[in-house]
Design a protein around this motif. Structure first.
Motif, PDB file in Angstrom:
ATOM      1  N   ILE A 119      86.353  56.249  39.087  1.00 19.72           N
ATOM      2  CA  ILE A 119      87.230  56.513  40.240  1.00 19.72           C
ATOM      3  C   ILE A 119      88.611  55.910  40.030  1.00 19.72           C
ATOM      4  CG2 ILE A 119      87.605  55.864  42.662  1.00 19.72           C
ATOM      5  CD1 ILE A 119      84.554  56.216  43.041  1.00 19.72           C
ATOM      6  N   MET A 120      88.654  54.654  39.595  1.00 18.16           N
ATOM      7  CA  MET A 120      89.957  54.007  39.404  1.00 18.16           C
ATOM      8  C   MET A 120      90.782  54.680  38.321  1.00 18.16           C
ATOM      9  SD  MET A 120      89.255  49.909  39.920  1.00 18.16           S
ATOM     10  CE  MET A 120      87.841  49.784  38.808  1.00 18.16           C
ATOM     11  N   LEU A 121      90.136  55.010  37.208  1.00 19.98           N
ATOM     12  CA  LEU A 121      90.870  55.618  36.103  1.00 19.98           C
ATOM     13  C   LEU A 121      91.324  57.030  36.448  1.00 19.98           C
ATOM     14  CD1 LEU A 121      88.653  54.294  33.194  1.00 19.98           C
ATOM     15  CD2 LEU A 121      91.077  53.801  33.514  1.00 19.98           C
ATOM     16  N   SER A 122      90.453  57.822  37.062  1.00 16.74           N
ATOM     17  CA  SER A 122      90.828  59.200  37.390  1.00 16.74           C
ATOM     18  C   SER A 122      91.969  59.234  38.396  1.00 16.74           C
ATOM     19  CB  SER A 122      89.625  59.973  37.930  1.00 16.74           C
ATOM     20  OG  SER A 122      89.183  59.432  39.161  1.00 16.74           O
ATOM     21  N   SER A 123      92.017  58.248  39.296  1.00 16.10           N
ATOM     22  CA  SER A 123      93.096  58.221  40.294  1.00 16.10           C
ATOM     23  C   SER A 123      94.412  57.726  39.695  1.00 16.10           C
ATOM     24  CB  SER A 123      92.710  57.318  41.470  1.00 16.10           C
ATOM     25  OG  SER A 123      92.744  55.955  41.101  1.00 16.10           O
ATOM     26  N   SER A 124      94.360  57.129  38.512  1.00 16.03           N
ATOM     27  CA  SER A 124      95.557  56.524  37.909  1.00 16.03           C
ATOM     28  C   SER A 124      96.192  57.391  36.830  1.00 16.03           C
ATOM     29  CB  SER A 124      95.194  55.165  37.291  1.00 16.03           C
ATOM     30  OG  SER A 124      94.598  54.315  38.243  1.00 16.03           O
ATOM     31  N   LEU A 125      95.458  58.381  36.343  1.00 13.20           N
ATOM     32  CA  LEU A 125      95.915  59.126  35.169  1.00 13.20           C
ATOM     33  C   LEU A 125      97.259  59.822  35.368  1.00 13.20           C
ATOM     34  CD1 LEU A 125      92.555  60.699  33.910  1.00 13.20           C
ATOM     35  CD2 LEU A 125      93.888  58.882  32.830  1.00 13.20           C
ATOM     36  N   ASN A 126      97.472  60.369  36.540  1.00 13.03           N
ATOM     37  CA  ASN A 126      98.690  61.149  36.774  1.00 13.03           C
ATOM     38  C   ASN A 126      99.739  60.414  37.616  1.00 13.03           C
ATOM     39  OD1 ASN A 126      97.664  63.437  35.364  1.00 13.03           O
ATOM     40  ND2 ASN A 126      96.409  63.933  37.146  1.00 13.03           N
ATOM     41  N   LYS A 127      99.576  59.108  37.753  1.00 12.70           N
ATOM     42  CA  LYS A 127     100.549  58.326  38.515  1.00 12.70           C
ATOM     43  C   LYS A 127     101.808  58.108  37.671  1.00 12.70           C
ATOM     44  CE  LYS A 127      97.890  57.269  42.134  1.00 12.70           C
ATOM     45  NZ  LYS A 127      98.183  57.676  43.520  1.00 12.70           N
ATOM     46  N   GLU A 128     102.945  58.045  38.344  1.00 11.14           N
ATOM     47  CA  GLU A 128     104.203  57.828  37.627  1.00 11.14           C
ATOM     48  C   GLU A 128     104.228  56.471  36.932  1.00 11.14           C
ATOM     49  OE1 GLU A 128     107.716  58.438  39.901  1.00 11.14           O
ATOM     50  OE2 GLU A 128     107.224  60.506  40.421  1.00 11.14           O
ATOM     51  N   ASN A 129     103.894  55.438  37.683  1.00  8.68           N
ATOM     52  CA  ASN A 129     103.891  54.086  37.116  1.00  8.68           C
ATOM     53  C   ASN A 129     102.457  53.699  36.765  1.00  8.68           C
ATOM     54  OD1 ASN A 129     104.367  51.490  36.336  1.00  8.68           O
ATOM     55  ND2 ASN A 129     105.137  50.777  38.309  1.00  8.68           N
ATOM     56  N   SER A 130     101.924  54.353  35.728  1.00  7.45           N
ATOM     57  CA  SER A 130     100.511  54.148  35.398  1.00  7.45           C
ATOM     58  C   SER A 130     100.231  52.728  34.904  1.00  7.45           C
ATOM     59  CB  SER A 130     100.060  55.157  34.336  1.00  7.45           C
ATOM     60  OG  SER A 130     100.838  55.023  33.157  1.00  7.45           O
ATOM     61  N   LYS A 131     101.271  52.042  34.390  1.00  6.56           N
ATOM     62  CA  LYS A 131     101.052  50.703  33.837  1.00  6.56           C
ATOM     63  C   LYS A 131     100.559  49.727  34.901  1.00  6.56           C
ATOM     64  CE  LYS A 131     103.157  47.114  30.983  1.00  6.56           C
ATOM     65  NZ  LYS A 131     104.380  46.681  30.243  1.00  6.56           N
ATOM     66  N   LYS A 132     101.117  49.799  36.114  1.00  6.69           N
ATOM     67  CA  LYS A 132     100.686  48.852  37.146  1.00  6.69           C
ATOM     68  C   LYS A 132      99.244  49.129  37.580  1.00  6.69           C
ATOM     69  CE  LYS A 132     102.312  51.056  41.450  1.00  6.69           C
ATOM     70  NZ  LYS A 132     103.197  50.887  42.637  1.00  6.69           N
ATOM     71  N   TYR A 133      98.843  50.394  37.522  1.00  2.00           N
ATOM     72  CA  TYR A 133      97.467  50.721  37.889  1.00  2.00           C
ATOM     73  C   TYR A 133      96.492  50.227  36.815  1.00  2.00           C
ATOM     74  CZ  TYR A 133      99.553  53.484  41.574  1.00  2.00           C
ATOM     75  OH  TYR A 133     100.266  53.874  42.679  1.00  2.00           O
ATOM     76  N   LEU A 134      96.914  50.297  35.557  1.00  2.00           N
ATOM     77  CA  LEU A 134      96.095  49.735  34.488  1.00  2.00           C
ATOM     78  C   LEU A 134      95.968  48.216  34.645  1.00  2.00           C
ATOM     79  CD1 LEU A 134      97.320  51.745  31.368  1.00  2.00           C
ATOM     80  CD2 LEU A 134      95.096  51.904  32.503  1.00  2.00           C
ATOM     81  N   LYS A 135      97.069  47.581  35.062  1.00  2.00           N
ATOM     82  CA  LYS A 135      97.023  46.138  35.316  1.00  2.00           C
ATOM     83  C   LYS A 135      96.031  45.829  36.445  1.00  2.00           C
ATOM     84  CE  LYS A 135     101.701  44.762  33.861  1.00  2.00           C
ATOM     85  NZ  LYS A 135     103.017  44.239  34.333  1.00  2.00           N
ATOM     86  N   ALA A 136      96.031  46.659  37.474  1.00  2.00           N
ATOM     87  CA  ALA A 136      95.103  46.458  38.597  1.00  2.00           C
ATOM     88  C   ALA A 136      93.664  46.620  38.143  1.00  2.00           C
ATOM     89  CB  ALA A 136      95.430  47.443  39.715  1.00  2.00           C
ATOM     90  N   ILE A 137      93.402  47.620  37.304  1.00  2.00           N
ATOM     91  CA  ILE A 137      92.048  47.819  36.776  1.00  2.00           C
ATOM     92  C   ILE A 137      91.631  46.621  35.926  1.00  2.00           C
ATOM     93  CG2 ILE A 137      90.612  49.244  35.258  1.00  2.00           C
ATOM     94  CD1 ILE A 137      92.376  51.643  36.135  1.00  2.00           C
ATOM     95  N   TYR A 138      92.580  46.115  35.129  1.00  2.00           N
ATOM     96  CA  TYR A 138      92.291  44.923  34.317  1.00  2.00           C
ATOM     97  C   TYR A 138      91.899  43.738  35.188  1.00  2.00           C
ATOM     98  CZ  TYR A 138      93.194  40.645  31.732  1.00  2.00           C
ATOM     99  OH  TYR A 138      93.079  39.380  31.207  1.00  2.00           O
ATOM    100  N   GLU A 139      92.618  43.524  36.274  1.00  5.62           N
ATOM    101  CA  GLU A 139      92.307  42.406  37.170  1.00  5.62           C
ATOM    102  C   GLU A 139      90.886  42.527  37.714  1.00  5.62           C
ATOM    103  OE1 GLU A 139      93.929  39.692  37.918  1.00  5.62           O
ATOM    104  OE2 GLU A 139      95.834  40.133  36.933  1.00  5.62           O
ATOM    105  N   ILE A 140      90.510  43.727  38.106  1.00  6.97           N
ATOM    106  CA  ILE A 140      89.181  43.942  38.656  1.00  6.97           C
ATOM    107  C   ILE A 140      88.116  43.752  37.579  1.00  6.97           C
ATOM    108  CG2 ILE A 140      87.653  45.722  39.620  1.00  6.97           C
ATOM    109  CD1 ILE A 140      90.215  46.771  41.099  1.00  6.97           C
ATOM    110  N   ALA A 141      88.358  44.308  36.390  1.00  8.49           N
ATOM    111  CA  ALA A 141      87.392  44.166  35.292  1.00  8.49           C
ATOM    112  C   ALA A 141      87.204  42.701  34.901  1.00  8.49           C
ATOM    113  CB  ALA A 141      87.865  44.980  34.085  1.00  8.49           C
TER     114      ALA A 141
END
Length: 295
Positions: free
Chosen positions: A124-146
């Motif tokens: 869910i997190m990755l699929s919602s982040s793939l097409n975001k403009e600032n994808s880097k911050k979403y990857l950072k958020a996923i990292y924090e959760i992981a």
């Protein structure tokens, strides 16, 4: 409006969103979806998804951007509860007043349901982040959760908790267990929400301090309620810590000292966010609620 009503409205909002993210019970593998949804729909405080959204708002972000992450957080939390309840760990028959997952679906399916919720959360997190403009911050958020859900967070705390059963441990080790097993996921979800909300480093540090404090206080109150709580309100038997010979704040320091520490942690947490620029009344009131709750 009283805080309990505000909190209930937020819980209802999360429940409604969660229904939209639950997997459809279909296909040859539909049993696993049924087992996942059984535990996801069992109710609860929904504290972690609420805090994900609130931390995003507190730093000026759009909470809608954080919704997939809030839902994923609840799935990760639910997976951990399913596994915690298994005979190999806590061996609990009830969770939130209902039979635990393995009591309904069996140990094998319950194990797989936990595994599935964890994987589905990242999907869910990755699929919602793939097409975001600032994808880097979403990857950072996923990292924090992981990170906070893994060996340097929740699972790390669970490992030391299991290894400490039937042993007398000191306060430092007990703090490690609580800060990782319980508080880490609260820290992870709030840091993720703040990152999605474009928090500055200074704001992120304040959110981190608040989340560490309320996470530790939350667990101390849980330890207290396991002694003096109402089984009907808690939805699970009390006295399990004593029965399992687990070291807790009350067993090491006594009930009153534990209550004092919980209150002090909350006050320090509230103080850490006092300079955040936007709405933080809910976060402050939540701290007060945590130390006064009875379930």
């Amino acid at each position: 409006m009283e805080f309990k009503e505000i909190l209930k409205n937020k819980i209802d909002y999360v429940e409604k969103l969660l229904m939209e993210y639950m997997p459809k019970e279909e296909g040859y593998q539909k049993t696993i979806m049924q087992a996942m949804n059984y535990s996801l729909s069992a109710g609860g405080k929904r504290l972690r998804p609420i805090l994900t959204l609130e931390s995003c708002k507190a730093v000026g972000g759009n909470e809608e951007d954080a919704i997939p992450f809030a839902m994923a957080i609840e799935m990760i939390h639910t997976y951990s509860l399913i596994h915690d309840d298994l005979p190999a760990l806590d061996n609990d028959d009830l969770r939130r007043g209902k039979p635990t997952n393995h009591k309904v679906f069996g140990e094998a399916m319950a194990t797989l349901a936990g595994d599935s919720l964890l994987n589905y959360a990242y999907e869910i997190m990755l699929s919602s982040s793939l097409n975001k403009e600032n994808s880097k911050k979403y990857l950072k958020a996923i990292y924090e959760i992981a990170k906070h859900a893994g060996i340097y967070g929740m699972i790390g705390g669970q490992v030391v908790d299991v290894e400490s059963e039937n042993k007398i441990i000191d306060k430092d080790k007990l703090d490690f267990i609580h800060l990782n097993k319980t508080a880490a996921m609260i820290v992870g979800c709030m840091r993720a929400g703040a990152i999605i909300g474009d928090a500055s480093e200074e704001e992120l540090e304040k959110i981190t301090k608040y989340s560490e404090n309320i996470g530790l206080s939350f667990q101390i109150v849980d330890d207290i309620l396991d002694i003096v709580g109402d089984e009907e309100k808690l939805g699970k038997p009390i006295g399990s810590d004593i029965e399992n010979h687990k070291s807790t704040y009350p067993s090491l320091l006594g009930l009153e000292k534990s209550r004092c520490i919980a209150r002090q942690l909350i006050e320090e947490g509230k103080s850490s966010i006092k300079d955040l620029p936007l709405e933080k009344d809910f976060l402050n009131q939540l701290g007060d609620y945590i130390i006064s709750r009875d379930c």
